[in-house]
Scaffold this active site. Structure first.
Site, PDB file in Angstrom:
ATOM      1  N   CYS A 117      55.957 -22.092  27.872  1.00  0.00           N
ATOM      2  CA  CYS A 117      55.507 -21.962  29.263  1.00  0.00           C
ATOM      3  C   CYS A 117      55.322 -23.306  29.949  1.00  0.00           C
ATOM      4  O   CYS A 117      55.217 -23.365  31.171  1.00  0.00           O
ATOM      5  CB  CYS A 117      54.223 -21.151  29.331  1.00  0.00           C
ATOM      6  SG  CYS A 117      54.498 -19.470  28.762  1.00  0.00           S
ATOM      7  N   HIS A 258      50.829 -22.023  35.887  1.00  0.00           N
ATOM      8  CA  HIS A 258      51.650 -21.082  35.137  1.00  0.00           C
ATOM      9  C   HIS A 258      51.037 -19.687  35.265  1.00  0.00           C
ATOM     10  O   HIS A 258      49.822 -19.529  35.228  1.00  0.00           O
ATOM     11  CB  HIS A 258      51.700 -21.516  33.665  1.00  0.00           C
ATOM     12  CG  HIS A 258      52.327 -20.497  32.781  1.00  0.00           C
ATOM     13  ND1 HIS A 258      53.585 -19.984  33.022  1.00  0.00           N
ATOM     14  CD2 HIS A 258      51.870 -19.871  31.662  1.00  0.00           C
ATOM     15  CE1 HIS A 258      53.870 -19.098  32.089  1.00  0.00           C
ATOM     16  NE2 HIS A 258      52.849 -19.006  31.258  1.00  0.00           N
ATOM     17  N   ASN A 288      54.712 -12.685  33.366  1.00  0.00           N
ATOM     18  CA  ASN A 288      54.884 -14.037  32.821  1.00  0.00           C
ATOM     19  C   ASN A 288      56.367 -14.247  32.482  1.00  0.00           C
ATOM     20  O   ASN A 288      56.881 -13.663  31.529  1.00  0.00           O
ATOM     21  CB  ASN A 288      54.005 -14.182  31.569  1.00  0.00           C
ATOM     22  CG  ASN A 288      54.093 -15.566  30.939  1.00  0.00           C
ATOM     23  OD1 ASN A 288      54.937 -16.380  31.322  1.00  0.00           O
ATOM     24  ND2 ASN A 288      53.229 -15.824  29.974  1.00  0.00           N
TER      25      ASN A 288
HETATM   26  N1  ACO Z   1      47.024  -1.415  27.054  1.00  0.00           N
HETATM   27  C1  ACO Z   1      45.853  -0.875  26.684  1.00  0.00           C
HETATM   28  N2  ACO Z   1      45.035  -1.449  25.784  1.00  0.00           N
HETATM   29  C2  ACO Z   1      45.415  -2.644  25.284  1.00  0.00           C
HETATM   30  C3  ACO Z   1      46.619  -3.263  25.638  1.00  0.00           C
HETATM   31  C4  ACO Z   1      47.436  -2.600  26.563  1.00  0.00           C
HETATM   32  N3  ACO Z   1      48.612  -3.102  26.994  1.00  0.00           N
HETATM   33  N4  ACO Z   1      46.725  -4.425  24.967  1.00  0.00           N
HETATM   34  C5  ACO Z   1      45.619  -4.543  24.229  1.00  0.00           C
HETATM   35  N5  ACO Z   1      44.843  -3.463  24.395  1.00  0.00           N
HETATM   36  C6  ACO Z   1      43.570  -3.150  23.792  1.00  0.00           C
HETATM   37  C7  ACO Z   1      43.370  -3.876  22.463  1.00  0.00           C
HETATM   38  O1  ACO Z   1      43.971  -3.131  21.434  1.00  0.00           O
HETATM   39  C8  ACO Z   1      41.868  -3.889  22.361  1.00  0.00           C
HETATM   40  O2  ACO Z   1      41.446  -2.640  21.872  1.00  0.00           O
HETATM   41  P1  ACO Z   1      40.259  -2.545  20.802  1.00  0.00           P
HETATM   42  O3  ACO Z   1      39.071  -3.151  21.476  1.00  0.00           O
HETATM   43  O4  ACO Z   1      40.148  -1.083  20.561  1.00  0.00           O
HETATM   44  O5  ACO Z   1      40.739  -3.344  19.626  1.00  0.00           O
HETATM   45  C9  ACO Z   1      41.400  -3.992  23.812  1.00  0.00           C
HETATM   46  O6  ACO Z   1      42.526  -3.622  24.614  1.00  0.00           O
HETATM   47  C10 ACO Z   1      40.947  -5.360  24.221  1.00  0.00           C
HETATM   48  O7  ACO Z   1      41.900  -6.275  23.746  1.00  0.00           O
HETATM   49  P2  ACO Z   1      41.686  -7.782  24.008  1.00  0.00           P
HETATM   50  O8  ACO Z   1      42.757  -8.521  23.292  1.00  0.00           O
HETATM   51  O9  ACO Z   1      40.259  -8.177  23.785  1.00  0.00           O
HETATM   52  O10 ACO Z   1      41.937  -7.849  25.577  1.00  0.00           O
HETATM   53  P3  ACO Z   1      41.822  -9.112  26.482  1.00  0.00           P
HETATM   54  O11 ACO Z   1      40.878  -8.854  27.549  1.00  0.00           O
HETATM   55  O12 ACO Z   1      41.663 -10.387  25.705  1.00  0.00           O
HETATM   56  O13 ACO Z   1      43.282  -9.175  27.112  1.00  0.00           O
HETATM   57  C11 ACO Z   1      45.394 -10.288  26.882  1.00  0.00           C
HETATM   58  C12 ACO Z   1      44.402  -9.315  26.272  1.00  0.00           C
HETATM   59  C13 ACO Z   1      45.816  -9.747  28.224  1.00  0.00           C
HETATM   60  C14 ACO Z   1      46.588 -10.423  25.958  1.00  0.00           C
HETATM   61  C15 ACO Z   1      44.682 -11.650  27.080  1.00  0.00           C
HETATM   62  O14 ACO Z   1      44.052 -12.046  25.889  1.00  0.00           O
HETATM   63  C16 ACO Z   1      45.639 -12.728  27.508  1.00  0.00           C
HETATM   64  O15 ACO Z   1      46.200 -12.691  28.582  1.00  0.00           O
HETATM   65  N6  ACO Z   1      45.807 -13.753  26.697  1.00  0.00           N
HETATM   66  C17 ACO Z   1      46.706 -14.836  27.017  1.00  0.00           C
HETATM   67  C18 ACO Z   1      48.091 -14.404  26.692  1.00  0.00           C
HETATM   68  C19 ACO Z   1      49.112 -15.340  27.199  1.00  0.00           C
HETATM   69  O16 ACO Z   1      48.958 -15.928  28.230  1.00  0.00           O
HETATM   70  N7  ACO Z   1      50.207 -15.432  26.465  1.00  0.00           N
HETATM   71  C20 ACO Z   1      51.355 -16.063  26.858  1.00  0.00           C
HETATM   72  C21 ACO Z   1      51.257 -17.534  26.883  1.00  0.00           C
HETATM   73  S1  ACO Z   1      52.680 -18.049  27.547  1.00  0.00           S
HETATM   74  C22 ACO Z   1      53.789 -18.633  26.438  1.00  0.00           C
HETATM   75  O17 ACO Z   1      53.726 -19.783  26.047  1.00  0.00           O
HETATM   76  C23 ACO Z   1      54.893 -17.716  25.946  1.00  0.00           C
END
Ligand code: ACO
Length: 333
Positions: A117, A258, A288
């Site tokens: 990214c 980003h 993204n």
């Molecule tokens: N739909 C419904 N529920 C979901 C989904 C989904 N798509 N995805 C995860 N959940 C659930 C999980 O299973 C979890 O359930 P549980 O509590 O029963 O275990 C719950 O939602 C909460 O999950 P968290 O991971 O705590 O959710 P969070 O609020 O942290 O959001 C997310 C997750 C969106 C992935 C966030 O952590 C994030 O954006 N992180 C950064 C990711 C990122 O930017 N990655 C790319 C970087 S770019 C690159 O270099 C390629």
């Protein structure tokens, strides 16, 4: 950079996203998720996805063509093409070579650069050096990714986050009195590699039936860790860069972060003390797109006349590696 012979400036922008829209509601039908969860946890409403046979180079060529058109240049005017991507058409030849041939940039050489990214910021900084040394006059810098080619559409934690797209800018020498790209701060910390990666297909785990069965050719991430590092990484490096040049957030006309998650963007802006009205946001429409998010934002900002000549603009990124950085520039168009 101020001491160098000539500054580099962005002289045109272009973007391209595939026509096909994949909405959260569409995803609800194939994976255990909901529109409400995706919107509230990420800010994403829909993303664009490639058609069969459409690859990274195809999106990149369209974005570059638009930038060249805007500037009134031909592909033969280009000296160099740098492509930031983690989803090249193939390992080799480079996507830059594929683009060079297809667009007819017969006088240009080129290469791909991998920083996930942060790829576009790494590439912009690299391209600027070629202008500053005076060896090149027209450099195309492209961020392009087809993230849907490396997603596991059964993994709801990753498949909802990404989309496909490309953005391009042209770099040229600034005129006397123009600032253009003022400064770049770039960082990496390989200790973050374990939190976000695609383990299969390289020389460590060459493609095999086993790597496919183990889903090793898809994005794996610890979302919570990435989330935490991304906020601090983007905000703190932008703050450091502003301080270095004796600017404050009040001097910025536009902050282009980003686009990984609206909550990361909002938290980083808050940590910087930056008003949300100055932040470029399009994650709702494209999700993204990895290396493409920032040049797409720039192309939209130019098309919407959200930036004007003389504006101070700051770019910031965070991604796999970990890699992160910030670039300060004066808009010259
Ligand atoms: N739909 C419904 N529920 C979901 C989904 C989904 N798509 N995805 C995860 N959940 C659930 C999980 O299973 C979890 O359930 P549980 O509590 O029963 O275990 C719950 O939602 C909460 O999950 P968290 O991971 O705590 O959710 P969070 O609020 O942290 O959001 C997310 C997750 C969106 C992935 C966030 O952590 C994030 O954006 N992180 C950064 C990711 C990122 O930017 N990655 C790319 C970087 S770019 C690159 O270099 C390629």
């Amino acid at each position: 950079m101020k001491n160098c012979l000539r500054q580099a400036k962005i002289s045109a922008t272009g973007m391209y996203v595939p026509d096909h829209r994949l909405s959260n509601v569409d995803l609800e039908k194939t994976v255990d998720t909901s529109d409400q969860w995706i919107r509230s946890r990420t800010g994403i409403v829909e993303r664009r996805i490639v058609a069969n046979g459409q690859a990274c180079s195809h999106l990149a060529v369209e974005a570059l063509r638009r930038a060249l058109e805007l500037r009134g240049l031909a592909a033969t005017d280009l000296d160099l093409i740098i492509v930031a991507t983690v989803t090249p058409d193939m390992f080799f030849p480079s996507t830059a070579c594929l683009i060079q041939e297809r667009i007819g940039a017969t006088k240009a050489w080129g290469f791909d650069l991998s920083a996930a990214c942060s790829g576009f910021l790494y590439a912009l900084s690299t391209g600027a050096q070629f202008i500053q040394t005076g060896t090149h006059r027209r450099v195309a810098v492209i961020g392009a990714d087809v993230m849907t080619s490396i997603l596991d559409f059964k993994d709801r934690a990753t498949c909802v986050l990404f989309g496909d797209g490309a953005g391009a800018v042209l770099l040229e020498p600034a005129e006397a009195g123009e600032e253009g790209i003022i400064d770049c701060l770039l960082r990496s910390d390989g200790a973050g590699g374990r939190y976000l990666n695609m383990p299969g297909g390289g020389s460590l785990h060459p493609a095999s039936a086993e790597t496919v069965a183990q889903n090793m050719h898809c994005v794996h991430q610890d979302g919570a860790q990435v989330f935490k590092f991304a906020i601090r990484g983007m905000a703190d490096i932008s703050s450091e860069l502003l301080k270095k040049w004796n600017y404050s957030v009040d001097d910025l006309a536009l902050y282009v972060p980003h686009q990984a998650n609206i909550r990361i963007i909002d938290a980083a802006a808050e940590r910087l003390g930056l008003d949300r009205s100055k932040v470029a946001i399009n994650i709702d429409r494209y999700a993204n797109t990895t290396a493409a998010t920032i040049p797409i934002c720039l192309a939209e900002a130019q098309a919407d006349q959200r930036v004007k000549k003389g504006d101070l603009v700051m770019l910031a990124s965070f991604g796999a590696g970990f890699t992160w950085g910030s670039i300060l520039l004066r808009w010259t168009m």
